[in-house]
Design a protein around this motif. Sequence first.
Motif, PDB file in Angstrom:
ATOM      1  N   THR A 173      -4.617   7.155  -1.962  1.00 52.49           N
ATOM      2  CA  THR A 173      -4.137   5.880  -1.434  1.00 52.49           C
ATOM      3  C   THR A 173      -4.165   4.801  -2.510  1.00 52.49           C
ATOM      4  O   THR A 173      -4.960   4.865  -3.457  1.00 52.49           O
ATOM      5  CB  THR A 173      -4.973   5.436  -0.232  1.00 52.49           C
ATOM      6  OG1 THR A 173      -6.345   5.330  -0.627  1.00 52.49           O
ATOM      7  CG2 THR A 173      -4.858   6.423   0.915  1.00 52.49           C
ATOM      8  N   SER A 211      -3.032  12.836  -0.388  1.00 52.20           N
ATOM      9  CA  SER A 211      -3.596  11.712   0.377  1.00 52.20           C
ATOM     10  C   SER A 211      -4.229  10.638  -0.486  1.00 52.20           C
ATOM     11  O   SER A 211      -5.017   9.838   0.029  1.00 52.20           O
ATOM     12  CB  SER A 211      -4.615  12.213   1.408  1.00 52.20           C
ATOM     13  OG  SER A 211      -3.991  13.042   2.361  1.00 52.20           O
ATOM     14  N   SER A 259       0.845  -1.189   0.000  1.00 56.21           N
ATOM     15  CA  SER A 259       0.000   0.000   0.000  1.00 56.21           C
ATOM     16  C   SER A 259       0.879   1.237   0.000  1.00 56.21           C
ATOM     17  O   SER A 259       1.999   1.206   0.513  1.00 56.21           O
ATOM     18  CB  SER A 259      -0.901  -0.003   1.251  1.00 56.21           C
ATOM     19  OG  SER A 259      -1.720   1.151   1.293  1.00 56.21           O
ATOM     20  N   CYS A 260       0.361   2.308  -0.597  1.00 56.25           N
ATOM     21  CA  CYS A 260       1.101   3.568  -0.645  1.00 56.25           C
ATOM     22  C   CYS A 260       0.151   4.730  -0.401  1.00 56.25           C
ATOM     23  O   CYS A 260      -1.064   4.597  -0.588  1.00 56.25           O
ATOM     24  CB  CYS A 260       1.753   3.783  -2.010  1.00 56.25           C
ATOM     25  SG  CYS A 260       2.826   2.462  -2.572  1.00 56.25           S
ATOM     26  N   ILE A 261       0.741   5.862  -0.052  1.00 57.51           N
ATOM     27  CA  ILE A 261      -0.042   7.075   0.085  1.00 57.51           C
ATOM     28  C   ILE A 261       0.759   8.246  -0.454  1.00 57.51           C
ATOM     29  O   ILE A 261       1.973   8.357  -0.222  1.00 57.51           O
ATOM     30  CB  ILE A 261      -0.466   7.313   1.558  1.00 57.51           C
ATOM     31  CG1 ILE A 261      -1.435   8.485   1.660  1.00 57.51           C
ATOM     32  CG2 ILE A 261       0.739   7.506   2.473  1.00 57.51           C
ATOM     33  CD1 ILE A 261      -2.177   8.546   2.996  1.00 57.51           C
ATOM     34  N   THR A 274      -5.897  -0.405   5.526  1.00 55.61           N
ATOM     35  CA  THR A 274      -6.122   1.027   5.337  1.00 55.61           C
ATOM     36  C   THR A 274      -4.847   1.785   5.691  1.00 55.61           C
ATOM     37  O   THR A 274      -4.327   1.628   6.797  1.00 55.61           O
ATOM     38  CB  THR A 274      -7.270   1.541   6.222  1.00 55.61           C
ATOM     39  OG1 THR A 274      -8.461   0.803   5.944  1.00 55.61           O
ATOM     40  CG2 THR A 274      -7.523   3.022   5.962  1.00 55.61           C
ATOM     41  N   ILE A 275      -4.376   2.596   4.745  1.00 54.28           N
ATOM     42  CA  ILE A 275      -3.195   3.420   4.985  1.00 54.28           C
ATOM     43  C   ILE A 275      -3.646   4.842   5.285  1.00 54.28           C
ATOM     44  O   ILE A 275      -4.620   5.329   4.698  1.00 54.28           O
ATOM     45  CB  ILE A 275      -2.230   3.365   3.777  1.00 54.28           C
ATOM     46  CG1 ILE A 275      -0.878   4.001   4.118  1.00 54.28           C
ATOM     47  CG2 ILE A 275      -2.857   3.995   2.542  1.00 54.28           C
ATOM     48  CD1 ILE A 275       0.188   3.773   3.038  1.00 54.28           C
ATOM     49  N   SER A 276      -2.955   5.491   6.196  1.00 55.78           N
ATOM     50  CA  SER A 276      -3.309   6.865   6.533  1.00 55.78           C
ATOM     51  C   SER A 276      -2.058   7.601   6.993  1.00 55.78           C
ATOM     52  O   SER A 276      -1.059   6.980   7.366  1.00 55.78           O
ATOM     53  CB  SER A 276      -4.380   6.898   7.624  1.00 55.78           C
ATOM     54  OG  SER A 276      -3.890   6.314   8.815  1.00 55.78           O
ATOM     55  N   CYS A 289       3.118   1.807  -7.004  1.00 52.75           N
ATOM     56  CA  CYS A 289       1.861   1.741  -6.269  1.00 52.75           C
ATOM     57  C   CYS A 289       0.632   1.551  -7.149  1.00 52.75           C
ATOM     58  O   CYS A 289      -0.477   1.433  -6.633  1.00 52.75           O
ATOM     59  CB  CYS A 289       1.678   2.992  -5.419  1.00 52.75           C
ATOM     60  SG  CYS A 289       3.098   3.322  -4.357  1.00 52.75           S
ATOM     61  N   TYR A 342      -3.604   0.363  -3.072  1.00 59.66           N
ATOM     62  CA  TYR A 342      -3.542  -0.942  -2.427  1.00 59.66           C
ATOM     63  C   TYR A 342      -3.332  -2.028  -3.468  1.00 59.66           C
ATOM     64  O   TYR A 342      -3.956  -2.002  -4.536  1.00 59.66           O
ATOM     65  CB  TYR A 342      -4.827  -1.244  -1.660  1.00 59.66           C
ATOM     66  CG  TYR A 342      -5.155  -0.235  -0.584  1.00 59.66           C
ATOM     67  CD1 TYR A 342      -6.009   0.835  -0.848  1.00 59.66           C
ATOM     68  CD2 TYR A 342      -4.603  -0.353   0.690  1.00 59.66           C
ATOM     69  CE1 TYR A 342      -6.291   1.770   0.129  1.00 59.66           C
ATOM     70  CE2 TYR A 342      -4.888   0.577   1.676  1.00 59.66           C
ATOM     71  CZ  TYR A 342      -5.732   1.634   1.388  1.00 59.66           C
ATOM     72  OH  TYR A 342      -6.015   2.561   2.359  1.00 59.66           O
TER      73      TYR A 342
END
Length: 132
Positions: free
Chosen positions: A58, A56, A49-51, A69-71, A108, A60
């Motif tokens: 995201t 912001s 996963s990347c952000i 969940t990435i944050s 990503c 997956y």
Amino acid sequence: QLQLVESGGGSVQPGGSLRLSCAASGFTLNYYAIGWFRQAPGKEREGVSCISTSDSTTYYVGSVKGRFTISKHNSENTVYLEMNGLKPEDTGVYYCAAFDPSLLSRLCVNFDSPGHYGLNLWGKGTLVTVSS
């Protein structure tokens, strides 16, 4: 000194949850994209996963969509990976990396191997074991 430190790994049963943290020091995450990668025993490191810390957005990999969940939390200079519904195949060492946002598409979206791009800002990893 630029540094990333992962934490939050552990051993859980299938269906369990973990929250991984990637804390940055010596630089601000705002100017980088951040990715979580994992490496299972005997396998190549792969993207999870990347952000994009600028907007912001995201990303997956298919196998974790709907479960992870990435944050990011700018005030803490930290990126998190919330992992739910863990499966044995999620087992591995999880690493975070900071990289130029121009690599987001390759790392990503295509989820190309990070080894092809000479990333040099990695944490040391945190081990996640999913087993009954």
